[in-house]
Structures are given as structure tokens and as C-alpha cells.
Scaffold this motif. Sequence first.
Motif, mmCIF file in Angstrom:
data_model
loop_
_atom_site.group_PDB
_atom_site.id
_atom_site.type_symbol
_atom_site.label_atom_id
_atom_site.label_comp_id
_atom_site.label_asym_id
_atom_site.label_seq_id
_atom_site.Cartn_x
_atom_site.Cartn_y
_atom_site.Cartn_z
ATOM 1 N N THR A 106 13.219 44.270 -24.274
ATOM 2 C CA THR A 106 13.832 44.240 -22.939
ATOM 3 C C THR A 106 14.581 42.935 -22.721
ATOM 4 O O THR A 106 14.338 41.930 -23.396
ATOM 5 N N ASP A 107 15.488 42.974 -21.764
ATOM 6 C CA ASP A 107 16.183 41.764 -21.324
ATOM 7 C C ASP A 107 15.509 41.259 -20.059
ATOM 8 O O ASP A 107 15.320 42.028 -19.114
ATOM 9 N N ALA A 125 8.824 39.301 -25.168
ATOM 10 C CA ALA A 125 10.272 39.218 -25.028
ATOM 11 C C ALA A 125 10.883 38.494 -26.229
ATOM 12 O O ALA A 125 10.379 37.460 -26.663
ATOM 13 N N ARG A 129 16.866 37.651 -26.008
ATOM 14 C CA ARG A 129 17.036 38.494 -24.825
ATOM 15 C C ARG A 129 16.395 37.879 -23.582
ATOM 16 O O ARG A 129 16.222 38.555 -22.582
ATOM 17 N N HIS A 131 17.143 35.444 -20.693
ATOM 18 C CA HIS A 131 18.297 34.846 -20.010
ATOM 19 C C HIS A 131 17.798 33.761 -19.065
ATOM 20 O O HIS A 131 16.977 34.036 -18.189
ATOM 21 N N ARG A 147 21.424 43.878 -14.500
ATOM 22 C CA ARG A 147 21.901 43.115 -15.666
ATOM 23 C C ARG A 147 20.754 42.729 -16.595
ATOM 24 O O ARG A 147 20.975 42.379 -17.752
ATOM 25 N N VAL A 148 19.531 42.783 -16.082
ATOM 26 C CA VAL A 148 18.324 42.566 -16.894
ATOM 27 C C VAL A 148 17.303 43.630 -16.515
ATOM 28 O O VAL A 148 17.412 44.271 -15.462
ATOM 29 N N ASP A 149 16.311 43.782 -17.369
ATOM 30 C CA ASP A 149 15.264 44.772 -17.103
ATOM 31 C C ASP A 149 14.157 44.212 -16.219
ATOM 32 O O ASP A 149 13.405 44.977 -15.610
#
Length: 214
Positions: A106-107, A125, A129, A131, A147-149
Motif C-alpha cells: 500500500t501507499d 509498508a 511507498r 510518502h 492519492r494514498v491508501d
Amino acid sequence: VQWLSEPFPPFSFVGPSGPAGVAVDLMKAAQAQANLPEGTPLFLPWARVLQVLAGPTPACVTAMTRTPARERQYQWVGPFLSANLAVGRRNPASPWPAGDKPLAGTDVVVIRGDVSEEIARTLGADEARIHRVADPVIAARMMLAGRVDGWVYGEAVMRWTLTSLDISPDRYRFDGQIRGGDNYFSCNAAVSADYLKRLQHGLDAARKVGKGGA
């Protein structure tokens, strides 16, 4: 000693009358009980707080989660608050994955230099990925925009940030509540042992008074 803080509501923030929040109030109470000069915290992004702590000027921060990775980098006074983290996700969201690595594949977004970076890696994580941003508002908007999970951070601060943005509670959820550790006043090596001892005694006395002690 230069006191520092990041915008971390409800624990530390700049209100209409100046610096406020639970950690700021405890700092002031501990200083008063110890007869130390009252320090008004300078508010900076967390990455800048860490830069100042790494420098030669005696400096302390109003709240930092004590972890094994940080143990030898700083001097600690406390504890005083639990650090409870979670993963914020945009609704509708799929069920929280089972297993000990739910963030694998996942992000996620985290605050740069925050304990949430360590937690995100622990939960699986991938480094590429994760951020990193400087501001919780940016993180909240990234999560809400898809934009992210997920957003890994303190649950109370995520709630405060999303409420301040007038985001309806049905647009997000919090999963995977995580015990991150305890928050302390964290000071760099330039702060004297005498100051630390007095500050710890002042904090202990302030907490005793707060609980109704003499």
C-alpha cells in the motif's frame, strides 16, 4: 534552553492567545514547579525541530514518542502522555487486512521524521511507498483525494485536523489502532543534567497537583 514544538493539536498548537495544548500546559507547569525560566515554545515543522535538536544549542521539545530507535539520541523527561496511532483511510474502505503486515503493498503518508515512519515500516509498508510530508493538513488532503491508501499518525491529531478542515466523519475511518509508546519532553545532549533533574521533579510535582495532591 530553547523549547520547541510542532503543530500537534490537541497536544500542542498556537491558539488565539498563543501556544496552547496539553503538552504545552505541562511544560509550563513543570517549569513553574521547578522554578525554571518559563520557555515559550517555538513552533516549527517536525523535520526542523529534529534539525535544531541535532545542533549545539540546548533545546527541548514539548512532546516526543520514546522509542528504541530514538533512545540514545536524546535525553528524556516524563512520561506524560500515551502515543496512540492509527491508520486513517478514506471511506468507503475495504476491510482492514488480517495479519501483522497490513500495510504491505500500500501507499501511505506520514509526517517526515515522526514515529509514524517507524510504525509504517513495522506494519509492512515498503520504503518506496512511504510518502513523507511536513504538514498534517497535506497528509489529510492526500488521504481524502485517494492519492494514498492510508495516513499513519496519532489518532487524536488526525481527528483534530480533519475536523478543522470541516470534513464530515462519514468520509474517513481509523483502522489498526497502535500503541506507539509514551510521550516525553525530549532534550538534546547540550541540556545540562541539573536542568533535566529539576524539570523531571517539576513535572512529577505538577502531575501530583493535577491529581489533587498537596
